[in-house]
Design an enzyme around this catalytic site. Sequence first.
Site, mmCIF file in Angstrom:
data_model
loop_
_atom_site.group_PDB
_atom_site.id
_atom_site.type_symbol
_atom_site.label_atom_id
_atom_site.label_comp_id
_atom_site.label_asym_id
_atom_site.label_seq_id
_atom_site.Cartn_x
_atom_site.Cartn_y
_atom_site.Cartn_z
ATOM 1 N N GLU A 127 6.797 22.742 53.310
ATOM 2 C CA GLU A 127 6.581 23.024 54.682
ATOM 3 C C GLU A 127 6.880 21.779 55.666
ATOM 4 O O GLU A 127 6.019 21.334 56.289
ATOM 5 C CB GLU A 127 5.019 23.379 54.752
ATOM 6 N N LYS A 153 -2.329 24.762 42.984
ATOM 7 C CA LYS A 153 -3.254 25.565 43.580
ATOM 8 C C LYS A 153 -3.571 26.716 42.534
ATOM 9 O O LYS A 153 -2.690 27.069 41.754
ATOM 10 C CB LYS A 153 -2.571 26.340 45.035
ATOM 11 N N ASP A 211 -1.228 31.093 48.295
ATOM 12 C CA ASP A 211 -1.998 30.377 49.085
ATOM 13 C C ASP A 211 -3.357 30.673 49.336
ATOM 14 O O ASP A 211 -3.470 30.994 50.530
ATOM 15 C CB ASP A 211 -1.043 30.028 50.340
ATOM 16 N N GLU A 248 -10.239 29.204 54.591
ATOM 17 C CA GLU A 248 -9.034 29.366 55.601
ATOM 18 C C GLU A 248 -8.555 30.832 55.645
ATOM 19 O O GLU A 248 -8.614 31.368 56.748
ATOM 20 C CB GLU A 248 -7.681 28.785 55.160
#
Lengths: 684, 684
Positions: free
Chosen positions: A290, A364, A369, A397
Amino acid sequence: MSELYERCWLRYDKNEAYQENESLFATIVIKGASPVFRAAAVELEIGITSMFGIRPQIVPHAEQSGFIWLGTLEDEEVNGSFLRKKEEELIRSEGYVIRSLVKNGRLCVYIAGKTDKGVLYAVFHFLRLLQMKENIERLSIVEHPKNELRMINHWDNMDGSIERGYAGRSIFFESGQFIKKRQRMKDYARLLASVGINAVSINNVNVHETETKLITEKFLPDVAEVAGIFRAYGIKTFLSINYASPIEIGGLSTADPLDPSVQQWWKKTVAQIYSYIPDFGGFVVKADSEFRPGPFTYGRNHADGANMLAEALEPFGGIVIWRCFVYNCQQDWRDRTIDRAKAAYDHFKPLNGQFHSNVILQIKNGPMDFQVREPVSPLFGAMPKTNQLLEVQITQEYTGQQKHLCFLVPQWKEVLEFDTYAKGKGSEVKKVIDGSLFGYLYSGMTGVSNIGDDPNWTGHTLAQANLYGFGRLAWAPDLSAEEIAKEWIVQTFGDDPQVVEQISRMLLDSWRIYENYTAPLGVGWMVNPGHHYGPNVDGYEYSHWGTYHYADRDGIGVDRTIATGTGYTAQYFPENAAMYESLDTCPDELLLFFHHVPYTYHLKSGETVIQHIYNSHFDGVEQAKQLKKRWEQLKGKIDEKRYMDVLERLTIQIEHAKEWRDVINTYFYRKSGIDDQYGRTIYK
Amino acid sequence: MSELYERCWLRYDKNEAYQENESLFATIVIKGASPVFRAAAVELEIGITSMFGIRPQIVPHAEQSGFIWLGTLEDEEVNGSFLRKKEEELIRSEGYVIRSLVKNGRLCVYIAGKTDKGVLYAVFHFLRLLQMKENIERLSIVEHPKNELRMINHWDNMDGSIERGYAGRSIFFESGQFIKKRQRMKDYARLLASVGINAVSINNVNVHETETKLITEKFLPDVAEVAGIFRAYGIKTFLSINYASPIEIGGLSTADPLDPSVQQWWKKTVAQIYSYIPDFGGFVVKADSEFRPGPFTYGRNHADGANMLAEALEPFGGIVIWRCFVYNCQQDWRDRTIDRAKAAYDHFKPLNGQFHSNVILQIKNGPMDFQVREPVSPLFGAMPKTNQLLEVQITQEYTGQQKHLCFLVPQWKEVLEFDTYAKGKGSEVKKVIDGSLFGYLYSGMTGVSNIGDDPNWTGHTLAQANLYGFGRLAWAPDLSAEEIAKEWIVQTFGDDPQVVEQISRMLLDSWRIYENYTAPLGVGWMVNPGHHYGPNVDGYEYSHWGTYHYADRDGIGVDRTIATGTGYTAQYFPENAAMYESLDTCPDELLLFFHHVPYTYHLKSGETVIQHIYNSHFDGVEQAKQLKKRWEQLKGKIDEKRYMDVLERLTIQIEHAKEWRDVINTYFYRKSGIDDQYGRTIYK
């Protein structure tokens, strides 16, 4: 803790359960003096004073029976007397024993750690038993943590903002500086230690300009102070670093990990860090991800990149935590040959065995995500010769941003219990990350923090349970979600059976409820881009992020099969690959993650996909209303402040769940043209 | 102008067209001394020196023939000699005469303004003629502006950012202060004056905390300095104000317009402003709109709100410009009874005649918000007793953000030429806003600025043409888009016929091209929320902004008919209402704004809606490529810097046009399931 913020589960409310043994609490025998030992003793004193209204005497030797004894297993008073040799060998440096003994008719409790850290954890364990009003007359506890590394990652920026934070501002930073008042950090360290956390990284993995300088003399005195606060609670401090630091602050023209001047720069930098913080934990690194810089810039791979840092840290016992969240975030949505889900495995699996022993890969839980539902990352178990660390997201999130109730322990449990089949049946993720499956030198579990400077720490008061649960699971992955929920509720709200019953149900149902009214059947991503709150079915559909659902007028889902799709299923060991590859065996809840099917496809539940979408979304809202109803039954049983705070969030949750329901249902009605078979309201 | 930024159309390039009349440029006779007069003389001197390499003598009287004469019509040298009485009566204070006379065999040019402002405009007119190499030997020009108010609105914030700015930072503000260096503001004033702009508001209509203080002594000395710069170029300075100022800076507990203490506070504040700026223009007000405070808070209407300010300004000759961009921005997308398009008319039409004579209502060209295609706002012509001002957006918020070429003059022309039928046939918008239809005391045209501190002022060099064109149209609405384009091109890039031909075609085609590859048939809003760049078909579909297309698997469009829809068409005068109401007469390009139709509905063009979507999107990209090809033909004919700058933007435009094409086509293919009849690539 201060009156300015909540004490969470360290409330130590008035407690009348041990009136028969009150003499126990009058005396604490202390057999140590290190800062950690002192923190343990102080905590015990605070807890007892608060719960029983007794201020215990702290003494170096017991003059008479009826006391709590704090010391290490080496102490001559207990050495050899408590444990069989075999048991003692099992206890690692963070382990401990708690044993009740009646001497001269009076109850004594011996709390003996392998080291002072063990004493600290044992004290918190004992205090938890007291808060839960457990019988302490016949304690015989031998305990140590399953995972060696139990870590919290903060995504805090030095301007005081928190990336993906939903509970106020940073407790560490404001206006480009460390916050001068350190009390809140200390109380935070207590909270973390109480659930066994032993490592923390304090700054965002996206390391911006100011934060890049955390490893320089400008900020190291502050970092050292904060590290000192954490150290007293057995917690090591880590920093996230900018891979381009040699250029940005070192004045070099390159950050190439194979360049000797770069290597030298990092060695010098690391030596300086350790001159300030002798037990510094190491670096957390988000590289080539990213838009972050990394070794790819120089034609090097991730092993080159991580090993260079590892060599600099190795002489001091430091480690490199290297994130595997690496994928092409500039994907062309028109190009169906790329599958973001495959990226981490494709990047890292070929490097198995090439990383130094003090590097850990941080992976993760899922391949995408932190969606409400994803399969487990196929990278777990796929690298027997490279240390692995499981990363989960405590901050919500994609799971309601602490406006919605979403207790994540059940999700994490599913991840931990997932059998990778890496070494045949019984190769669960929990055995990968506790190091036992492959004999990793370093491994464990990390979570992205959900706290901020809100008075209740986590925005939603009930979201405290996620922080608590994360720590407990990292310590003892075999605990059930039910056990964890109960522990947290009793310590946080007391042991009234109705309180325990209702909040337990609320917590344990909440993840599924949130899943019901959001993106269906594992497909994920139907959120507003950027801030990630609220429904937006096509929000990421034509973007460069690699996150698609491919819904058209006939059907929906991503074909990731080997036969006709992206071939992602091949990344799993054969048992799982076969399960996901076949429509017959792929679990309903992940169907659209693995397959593109017509809206009229029948799930194993018997419903069609479209009817499932309608049903789960109508149900989800009703269930959200049910959450509020349960809470309302507790009025008067919970202090007004927390009662109203939670009630307000639950009310918002219902409204926002309706928005989710209606947007999703309308979207799929408009696309499919298929009516709800029960004729409920779908806006056209 | 400085070398740091471009001179735009005031280049005054070397010019050999007037070698026979060179003596004309050797002498300028000056008959005035005011700052505006001086600015006119200096401009003429600069232009002549630059174009002809002659530094003219400035003299108070002509000693011999061959000169340019600058003065007012009252001057005895020209008084009575130039004009018939009737002509002279027609010339307003900003008008002028330009007349060529041959005296003693030498050409003389008399530039005579009604006032010094007229002189300034006449000089710019004359310089334009010279730059365009027009014949000047027989000039007999009598000219004055059609619209009294010709204004630019800046949406600049004091932190230096510009809301909807795509050309760098503010030229007025940085870091909460006025920029100290004023040269750029002066050159900006020259640019504006050269196209006849006579009013400017310098701060964003969304007035935040710092900007609220612009009307206090903290900033008034700076405002006064800036106003002085503009004044020398005939431009009045306005400020956008915060309606809640009496509370936020006045220490009052209310901002109720009927409260005497509020009225008193504004009177005092206005008096103070005029003590700094004697010719201050007045206030621009966005009230009760998109979370801005306003009279609704106190149960008052907009007339109450505006009149209170008008009374404070009236003694000083100031005016209130009250924006009509008022709608419910917290709409529930599920509620089909609300139609944002109806809001301005519903709010303001009933207040016809209730506003003071020094209030002007500022009305956006369309009922929504500066989309690439909208019908004209039905409010124009609907309030015969209340002054109206047309607001257009020069900055390309929804029209490609100065990455895409989109020459907006053709769009504005359509608005100006639109016949409202307010007083029967021939009641065009241009006659409403020039005041002639209803005899307004104040009226005109305002545009939201597209400039910033980029070296070329507008990001895209060719976007300079929008600023130029806005000014020219505000002055002379009857100019054609072709004429304006040609003027701008010749002054900006020279008069090479191929340059003029190619850039003209590029400019004149560009709006339609942009429309072709973006949201189809007037439906609008298929952009990413927030920043408004790039395609996102459902970006606003389930939002609270009142901006929907209602596409489902069968059809698309908003039914705004009286018969079956929201009834919006009824806001037009009967001729237009009938035209829009009926599918038979509704123009294709606005079809989906007014009607919901199946994808298979046949347009007047003969295409179905779906095939039109595919065709226009495939065509749009090819046309965008064509823009670049045209430009490439000019290589070598345009300086390398500007050539490359524009080429780079045209290249980006093609890529982003493809993204638009593919997202829109895929979206509608997925929804309709209908193939392109020509089999072109649509990603599934």
